[in-house]
Motif scaffolding. Structure first.
Motif, mmCIF file in Angstrom:
data_model
loop_
_atom_site.group_PDB
_atom_site.id
_atom_site.type_symbol
_atom_site.label_atom_id
_atom_site.label_comp_id
_atom_site.label_asym_id
_atom_site.label_seq_id
_atom_site.Cartn_x
_atom_site.Cartn_y
_atom_site.Cartn_z
ATOM 1 N N GLU A 105 -2.295 4.005 -9.938
ATOM 2 C CA GLU A 105 -1.136 4.181 -10.809
ATOM 3 C C GLU A 105 -0.177 5.184 -10.171
ATOM 4 O O GLU A 105 -0.588 6.058 -9.394
ATOM 5 C CB GLU A 105 -1.587 4.693 -12.180
ATOM 6 C CG GLU A 105 -2.527 3.758 -12.915
ATOM 7 C CD GLU A 105 -1.864 2.457 -13.335
ATOM 8 O OE1 GLU A 105 -0.639 2.449 -13.565
ATOM 9 O OE2 GLU A 105 -2.573 1.436 -13.443
ATOM 10 N N VAL A 106 1.088 5.071 -10.510
ATOM 11 C CA VAL A 106 2.124 5.896 -9.867
ATOM 12 C C VAL A 106 1.810 7.386 -9.992
ATOM 13 O O VAL A 106 2.063 8.165 -9.070
ATOM 14 C CB VAL A 106 3.511 5.576 -10.463
ATOM 15 C CG1 VAL A 106 4.576 6.482 -9.855
ATOM 16 C CG2 VAL A 106 3.865 4.106 -10.235
ATOM 17 N N ALA A 107 1.264 7.792 -11.112
ATOM 18 C CA ALA A 107 0.969 9.217 -11.329
ATOM 19 C C ALA A 107 0.009 9.765 -10.283
ATOM 20 O O ALA A 107 -0.017 10.981 -10.039
ATOM 21 C CB ALA A 107 0.393 9.423 -12.725
ATOM 22 N N ARG A 108 -0.776 8.905 -9.638
ATOM 23 C CA ARG A 108 -1.748 9.355 -8.646
ATOM 24 C C ARG A 108 -1.243 9.216 -7.215
ATOM 25 O O ARG A 108 -1.972 9.555 -6.282
ATOM 26 C CB ARG A 108 -3.049 8.556 -8.801
ATOM 27 C CG ARG A 108 -3.724 8.758 -10.145
ATOM 28 C CD ARG A 108 -4.986 7.927 -10.240
ATOM 29 N NE ARG A 108 -5.651 8.102 -11.529
ATOM 30 C CZ ARG A 108 -6.733 7.436 -11.900
ATOM 31 N NH1 ARG A 108 -7.273 6.546 -11.078
ATOM 32 N NH2 ARG A 108 -7.280 7.650 -13.082
ATOM 33 N N TRP A 109 -0.030 8.735 -7.032
ATOM 34 C CA TRP A 109 0.499 8.601 -5.672
ATOM 35 C C TRP A 109 0.774 9.984 -5.080
ATOM 36 O O TRP A 109 1.245 10.880 -5.792
ATOM 37 C CB TRP A 109 1.788 7.800 -5.671
ATOM 38 C CG TRP A 109 1.630 6.356 -6.039
ATOM 39 C CD1 TRP A 109 0.525 5.739 -6.566
ATOM 40 C CD2 TRP A 109 2.628 5.339 -5.936
ATOM 41 N NE1 TRP A 109 0.776 4.415 -6.792
ATOM 42 C CE2 TRP A 109 2.049 4.135 -6.419
ATOM 43 C CE3 TRP A 109 3.944 5.329 -5.495
ATOM 44 C CZ2 TRP A 109 2.759 2.937 -6.457
ATOM 45 C CZ3 TRP A 109 4.657 4.142 -5.540
ATOM 46 C CH2 TRP A 109 4.064 2.958 -6.003
ATOM 47 N N PRO A 110 0.517 10.172 -3.807
ATOM 48 C CA PRO A 110 0.755 11.487 -3.180
ATOM 49 C C PRO A 110 2.217 11.687 -2.790
ATOM 50 O O PRO A 110 2.534 12.026 -1.644
ATOM 51 C CB PRO A 110 -0.160 11.432 -1.947
ATOM 52 C CG PRO A 110 -0.154 9.982 -1.558
ATOM 53 C CD PRO A 110 -0.122 9.222 -2.870
ATOM 54 N N LEU A 111 3.107 11.482 -3.757
ATOM 55 C CA LEU A 111 4.539 11.628 -3.478
ATOM 56 C C LEU A 111 4.933 13.100 -3.541
ATOM 57 O O LEU A 111 4.489 13.851 -4.411
ATOM 58 C CB LEU A 111 5.369 10.828 -4.487
ATOM 59 C CG LEU A 111 5.225 9.304 -4.422
ATOM 60 C CD1 LEU A 111 5.949 8.660 -5.601
ATOM 61 C CD2 LEU A 111 5.773 8.761 -3.100
ATOM 62 N N ASP B 13 0.828 -1.218 0.000
ATOM 63 C CA ASP B 13 0.000 0.000 0.000
ATOM 64 C C ASP B 13 0.857 1.261 0.000
ATOM 65 O O ASP B 13 0.630 2.189 0.780
ATOM 66 C CB ASP B 13 -0.936 0.003 1.214
ATOM 67 C CG ASP B 13 -1.923 -1.149 1.187
ATOM 68 O OD1 ASP B 13 -2.394 -1.491 0.093
ATOM 69 O OD2 ASP B 13 -2.218 -1.702 2.260
ATOM 70 N N VAL B 14 1.816 1.299 -0.900
ATOM 71 C CA VAL B 14 2.726 2.456 -0.945
ATOM 72 C C VAL B 14 1.962 3.741 -1.240
ATOM 73 O O VAL B 14 2.366 4.821 -0.801
ATOM 74 C CB VAL B 14 3.819 2.234 -2.013
ATOM 75 C CG1 VAL B 14 4.870 3.323 -1.937
ATOM 76 C CG2 VAL B 14 4.473 0.873 -1.831
ATOM 77 N N ASP B 15 0.872 3.627 -1.963
ATOM 78 C CA ASP B 15 0.122 4.820 -2.333
ATOM 79 C C ASP B 15 -0.824 5.294 -1.245
ATOM 80 O O ASP B 15 -1.374 6.391 -1.331
ATOM 81 C CB ASP B 15 -0.672 4.555 -3.615
ATOM 82 C CG ASP B 15 -1.600 3.351 -3.498
ATOM 83 O OD1 ASP B 15 -1.304 2.447 -2.695
ATOM 84 O OD2 ASP B 15 -2.620 3.305 -4.219
ATOM 85 N N ARG B 16 -1.030 4.491 -0.194
ATOM 86 C CA ARG B 16 -2.015 4.849 0.827
ATOM 87 C C ARG B 16 -1.416 4.961 2.226
ATOM 88 O O ARG B 16 -2.076 5.445 3.136
ATOM 89 C CB ARG B 16 -3.167 3.831 0.831
ATOM 90 C CG ARG B 16 -3.922 3.787 -0.484
ATOM 91 C CD ARG B 16 -5.171 2.935 -0.411
ATOM 92 N NE ARG B 16 -4.877 1.565 -0.005
ATOM 93 C CZ ARG B 16 -5.449 0.954 1.022
ATOM 94 N NH1 ARG B 16 -6.330 1.585 1.771
ATOM 95 N NH2 ARG B 16 -5.141 -0.294 1.297
ATOM 96 N N GLN B 17 -0.192 4.487 2.410
ATOM 97 C CA GLN B 17 0.457 4.577 3.716
ATOM 98 C C GLN B 17 1.463 5.727 3.703
ATOM 99 O O GLN B 17 2.031 6.049 2.658
ATOM 100 C CB GLN B 17 1.188 3.261 4.045
ATOM 101 C CG GLN B 17 0.285 2.043 4.105
ATOM 102 C CD GLN B 17 -0.579 2.038 5.355
ATOM 103 O OE1 GLN B 17 -0.287 2.727 6.327
ATOM 104 N NE2 GLN B 17 -1.641 1.244 5.327
ATOM 105 N N ASP B 18 1.676 6.312 4.837
ATOM 106 C CA ASP B 18 2.563 7.477 4.921
ATOM 107 C C ASP B 18 3.996 7.024 5.185
ATOM 108 O O ASP B 18 4.513 7.151 6.299
ATOM 109 C CB ASP B 18 2.076 8.415 6.030
ATOM 110 C CG ASP B 18 2.829 9.740 6.035
ATOM 111 O OD1 ASP B 18 3.439 10.067 4.992
ATOM 112 O OD2 ASP B 18 2.814 10.430 7.066
#
Length: 244
Positions: free
Chosen positions: A131-137, A99-104
């Motif tokens: 998708e990576v483009a939507r990750w909050p990085l 859950d890389v896109d949802r965990q801090d």
């Protein structure tokens, strides 16, 4: 627990007694929509790249493949609270980051672990819904490294896969269901693994409340409740819109 009934009044449902989902390697359902992802996990440790990214919706099988990866590689599961300690070490153990896109996850430490894997010091499996483009990085360096990882997607490709998923989900609950019930619900439902998991849980609860087997009538009731829920969500979306 009380749940809404499509005809109006509340329906009292039994408490969730829990069930054990099987994550055994032999129990993974391989189909056209996940065959490449499954083959990638089974190919470890002969990965040509240090990092592998699995992308799929909720209940698509990412966690199942992650458990298979851990069994095969003895990977260490990274969490937001342990990533700093793991990144500061010099170990070469395989890693799982879910859950890389949802965990801090701390991006400084994530960057360090990605670099280790891309140098060949260790292997790493990442899972995400988006998708990576939507990750909050916030860090471009992290985003650029994640984009270099090969992506394997998990999708439901046809009715056969969706039907097999119902059989697996009911089997995890030790519930036998007439194939005709599955054949009834599959063409009428929203086509996603997440929706299948929700419907299985709802039908199981309705059957327990009625003290009966899971029948076509219960499947129809569950579908009606889900359609009602979807309609409510759509109405809430419309109510939130403003004219500009």
């Amino acid at each position: 627990m009380t749940m809404p009934h499509p005809e109006g009044g509340p329906r009292q449902l039994p408490l969730d007694l829990g069930h054990q989902t099987s994550h055994a390697e032999d129990d993974f359902l391989v189909g056209a929509g996940n065959a490449l992802a499954h083959a990638r996990i089974l190919a470890w440790p002969h990965w040509p790249d240090g990092v592998t990214l699995l992308i799929g919706a909720a209940a698509s099988g990412k966690s199942h493949l992650a458990r298979i990866f851990i069994e095969r590689s003895q990977a260490l599961s990274v969490t937001p609270t342990t990533i700093a300690e793991i990144a500061s070490g010099s170990g070469r153990q395989a890693l799982l980051i879910e859950d890389v896109d949802r965990q801090d996850y701390d991006e400084h430490h994530l960057f360090h672990l990605l670099n280790q894997a891309m140098r060949g010091d260790r292997t790493m499996l990442l899972t995400a819904r988006e998708e990576v483009a939507r990750w909050p990085l916030r860090t471009d360096d992290v985003r650029s490294r994640v984009r270099r990882a090969p992506v394997f997607r998990l999708e439901v490709s046809d009715d056969i896969e969706l039907s097999q998923m119902f059989v697996k989900l009911f089997g995890d609950r030790q519930v036998k269901v007439d194939p005709k019930v599955v054949g009834y619900i599959v063409p009428r439902m929203e086509r996603s693994a997440e929706e299948a998991a929700i419907l299985v849980d709802l039908m199981d609860r309705l059957a327990l409340a009625k003290g009966s087997a899971i029948t076509r009538a219960i499947a129809s009731e569950a579908l009606a409740m889900r359609q009602q829920a979807h309609g409510l969500h759509r109405q809430q979306d419309w109510d939130g819109e403003t004219d500009e």
